[in-house]
Write a protein that holds these residues in place. Structure first.
Motif, mmCIF file in Angstrom:
data_model
loop_
_atom_site.group_PDB
_atom_site.id
_atom_site.type_symbol
_atom_site.label_atom_id
_atom_site.label_comp_id
_atom_site.label_asym_id
_atom_site.label_seq_id
_atom_site.Cartn_x
_atom_site.Cartn_y
_atom_site.Cartn_z
ATOM 1 N N MET A 154 58.965 130.473 87.489
ATOM 2 C CA MET A 154 60.214 129.835 88.323
ATOM 3 C C MET A 154 61.544 130.500 88.012
ATOM 4 S SD MET A 154 58.794 126.145 89.165
ATOM 5 C CE MET A 154 60.374 125.574 89.789
ATOM 6 N N THR A 155 61.760 131.334 87.007
ATOM 7 C CA THR A 155 62.847 131.997 86.716
ATOM 8 C C THR A 155 63.071 133.056 87.795
ATOM 9 O OG1 THR A 155 61.705 133.746 85.217
ATOM 10 C CG2 THR A 155 62.553 131.872 84.282
ATOM 11 N N TYR A 156 62.206 133.153 88.496
ATOM 12 C CA TYR A 156 62.102 134.260 89.724
ATOM 13 C C TYR A 156 62.613 135.865 88.943
ATOM 14 C CZ TYR A 156 61.846 130.485 92.727
ATOM 15 O OH TYR A 156 61.431 129.587 93.622
ATOM 16 N N ASN A 157 62.336 135.932 87.698
ATOM 17 C CA ASN A 157 62.373 137.443 87.251
ATOM 18 C C ASN A 157 61.197 137.961 87.315
ATOM 19 O OD1 ASN A 157 62.280 139.357 85.001
ATOM 20 N ND2 ASN A 157 64.427 138.881 84.980
ATOM 21 N N GLY A 158 61.310 139.123 88.104
ATOM 22 C CA GLY A 158 60.136 139.951 88.484
ATOM 23 C C GLY A 158 59.339 140.505 87.092
ATOM 24 N N PHE A 159 60.162 140.636 86.176
ATOM 25 C CA PHE A 159 59.347 141.361 84.898
ATOM 26 C C PHE A 159 58.605 140.016 84.343
ATOM 27 C CE2 PHE A 159 63.064 143.901 84.708
ATOM 28 C CZ PHE A 159 62.519 145.143 85.267
ATOM 29 N N LEU A 160 58.988 138.933 84.509
ATOM 30 C CA LEU A 160 58.353 137.870 83.618
ATOM 31 C C LEU A 160 57.262 137.384 84.775
ATOM 32 C CD1 LEU A 160 61.271 135.791 82.274
ATOM 33 C CD2 LEU A 160 59.756 137.236 81.174
ATOM 34 N N CYS A 161 57.661 137.294 86.070
ATOM 35 C CA CYS A 161 56.505 136.949 86.971
ATOM 36 C C CYS A 161 55.309 137.812 86.880
ATOM 37 C CB CYS A 161 57.001 137.110 88.410
ATOM 38 S SG CYS A 161 58.327 135.836 88.512
ATOM 39 N N ILE A 162 55.553 139.214 86.585
ATOM 40 C CA ILE A 162 54.303 140.068 86.441
ATOM 41 C C ILE A 162 53.626 139.950 85.358
ATOM 42 C CG2 ILE A 162 54.099 142.710 86.141
ATOM 43 C CD1 ILE A 162 56.237 143.226 88.271
ATOM 44 N N ALA A 163 54.379 139.647 84.165
ATOM 45 C CA ALA A 163 53.732 139.220 83.029
ATOM 46 C C ALA A 163 52.851 138.199 82.807
ATOM 47 C CB ALA A 163 54.900 139.205 81.816
ATOM 48 N N VAL A 164 53.051 137.116 83.596
ATOM 49 C CA VAL A 164 52.492 136.027 83.916
ATOM 50 C C VAL A 164 51.183 136.321 84.849
ATOM 51 C CG1 VAL A 164 52.182 133.865 85.049
ATOM 52 C CG2 VAL A 164 53.988 134.220 83.826
ATOM 53 N N ALA A 165 51.510 136.861 85.766
ATOM 54 C CA ALA A 165 50.168 137.212 86.611
ATOM 55 C C ALA A 165 49.209 138.511 86.237
ATOM 56 C CB ALA A 165 50.619 137.992 87.986
ATOM 57 N N VAL A 166 49.727 139.536 85.334
ATOM 58 C CA VAL A 166 48.819 140.372 84.694
ATOM 59 C C VAL A 166 48.277 139.753 83.505
ATOM 60 C CG1 VAL A 166 48.852 142.668 83.497
ATOM 61 C CG2 VAL A 166 49.975 142.466 85.428
ATOM 62 N N GLY A 167 48.899 138.884 82.742
ATOM 63 C CA GLY A 167 48.228 138.076 81.626
ATOM 64 C C GLY A 167 47.113 137.283 82.053
ATOM 65 N N ALA A 168 47.306 136.546 83.023
ATOM 66 C CA ALA A 168 46.358 135.747 83.642
ATOM 67 C C ALA A 168 45.114 136.279 84.131
ATOM 68 C CB ALA A 168 46.925 134.848 84.696
ATOM 69 N N GLY A 169 45.275 137.647 84.674
ATOM 70 C CA GLY A 169 44.274 138.471 85.268
ATOM 71 C C GLY A 169 43.538 138.979 84.028
ATOM 72 N N ALA A 170 44.189 139.490 83.022
ATOM 73 C CA ALA A 170 43.349 140.063 82.025
ATOM 74 C C ALA A 170 42.761 139.088 81.022
ATOM 75 C CB ALA A 170 44.473 140.694 81.064
ATOM 76 N N GLY A 171 43.298 137.889 81.024
ATOM 77 C CA GLY A 171 42.594 136.808 80.438
ATOM 78 C C GLY A 171 41.211 136.438 81.165
ATOM 79 N N TYR A 172 41.377 136.273 82.367
ATOM 80 C CA TYR A 172 40.224 136.171 83.304
ATOM 81 C C TYR A 172 39.138 137.064 82.943
ATOM 82 C CZ TYR A 172 37.318 135.146 87.257
ATOM 83 O OH TYR A 172 36.204 134.527 87.827
ATOM 84 N N PHE A 173 39.716 138.514 82.992
ATOM 85 C CA PHE A 173 38.750 139.635 82.909
ATOM 86 C C PHE A 173 38.158 139.552 81.460
ATOM 87 C CE2 PHE A 173 37.788 143.864 81.547
ATOM 88 C CZ PHE A 173 36.851 144.277 82.482
ATOM 89 N N LEU A 174 38.761 139.025 80.231
ATOM 90 C CA LEU A 174 38.282 139.412 79.290
ATOM 91 C C LEU A 174 37.330 137.997 78.773
ATOM 92 C CD1 LEU A 174 41.320 140.250 77.096
ATOM 93 C CD2 LEU A 174 39.278 141.526 77.365
ATOM 94 N N PHE A 175 37.737 136.691 79.335
ATOM 95 C CA PHE A 175 37.062 135.677 79.069
ATOM 96 C C PHE A 175 36.136 134.967 79.914
ATOM 97 C CE2 PHE A 175 41.140 135.395 76.831
ATOM 98 C CZ PHE A 175 40.580 135.351 75.409
ATOM 99 N N SER A 176 36.211 135.212 81.223
ATOM 100 C CA SER A 176 35.326 134.771 82.261
ATOM 101 C C SER A 176 34.048 135.330 82.586
ATOM 102 C CB SER A 176 36.072 134.403 83.596
ATOM 103 O OG SER A 176 36.108 135.503 84.414
ATOM 104 N N TRP A 177 33.757 136.384 82.084
ATOM 105 C CA TRP A 177 32.659 137.256 82.238
ATOM 106 C C TRP A 177 31.531 136.570 81.630
ATOM 107 C CZ3 TRP A 177 29.527 139.098 78.448
ATOM 108 C CH2 TRP A 177 30.111 139.273 77.162
#
Length: 190
Positions: A154-177
């Motif tokens: 909610m800071t609406y900073n694009g860099f931070l928003c991308i970091a949240v989304a890519v981190g969540a995606g990477a975490g899902y990829f690494l752990f949910s398999w």
């Protein structure tokens, strides 16, 4: 003006002309209202890619350079990645601590006059157990981290928003398999 003596009156049909009032004595001093905006332009409510004067969660945590933004993005990426790991880890811990496993079988009519048997697994857990206490503490941690990630987004900073989304995606990829997925073939609304 004190209007306390008008408490039972209907004011809806009364027109009041304020043009004759002297408004010069009604100056408001906003300096004592607890709204210190020194150094702030207000909260940006649109997505932006700035990396100077970006407040991150706390007043004293301000990003003022590209290097600080890169470090903050890395930390946010890891936080989102670990959040996904925490979710999957809680599920695995819950499966290991299950007690009172019961299997219930029931006949279900199948196609062409056949009878199928559906088996349902019912699992229970004790409320007053170490496993449940650990699950509760991990749940509190998970909720706290999820709200922190939401506030960062909610800071609406694009860099931070991308970091949240890519981190969540990477975490899902690494752990949910490792997560067992049950597919219900009778469910048609996906």
């Amino acid at each position: 003006m004190d209007h306390a003596h008008h408490s039972g009156m209907n004011h809806s049909s009364m027109a009041v002309d304020h043009s004759a009032m002297d408004h010069s004595t009604m100056a408001m001093d906003h300096s004592t209202m607890g709204m210190d905006h020194s150094g702030h332009q207000g909260m940006v409510m649109t997505f932006n890619f700035g990396y100077t004067n970006v407040e991150l969660l706390f007043t004293g945590l301000v990003i003022n350079s590209a290097g600080e933004m890169a470090g903050a993005c890395m930390a946010v990426f890891l936080l989102a990645l670990l959040y996904e790991g925490l979710k999957i880890g809680r599920e695995a811990l819950l499966r290991r601590s299950q007690v009172n496993v019961r299997y219930n079988s029931m006949p279900v009519p199948g196609g062409e006059g056949t009878v199928l048997v559906e088996t349902h697994k019912t699992v229970g857990q004790r409320m007053l157990s170490v496993a449940h206490l650990i699950q509760t503490l991990l749940h509190v941690l998970q909720v706290t981290v999820s709200y922190l990630l939401m506030l960062i987004f909610m800071t609406y900073n694009g860099f931070l928003c991308i970091a949240v989304a890519v981190g969540a995606g990477a975490g899902y990829f690494l752990f949910s398999w490792r997560k067992a997925v049950v597919v219900d073939i009778t469910e048609h609304c996906h």
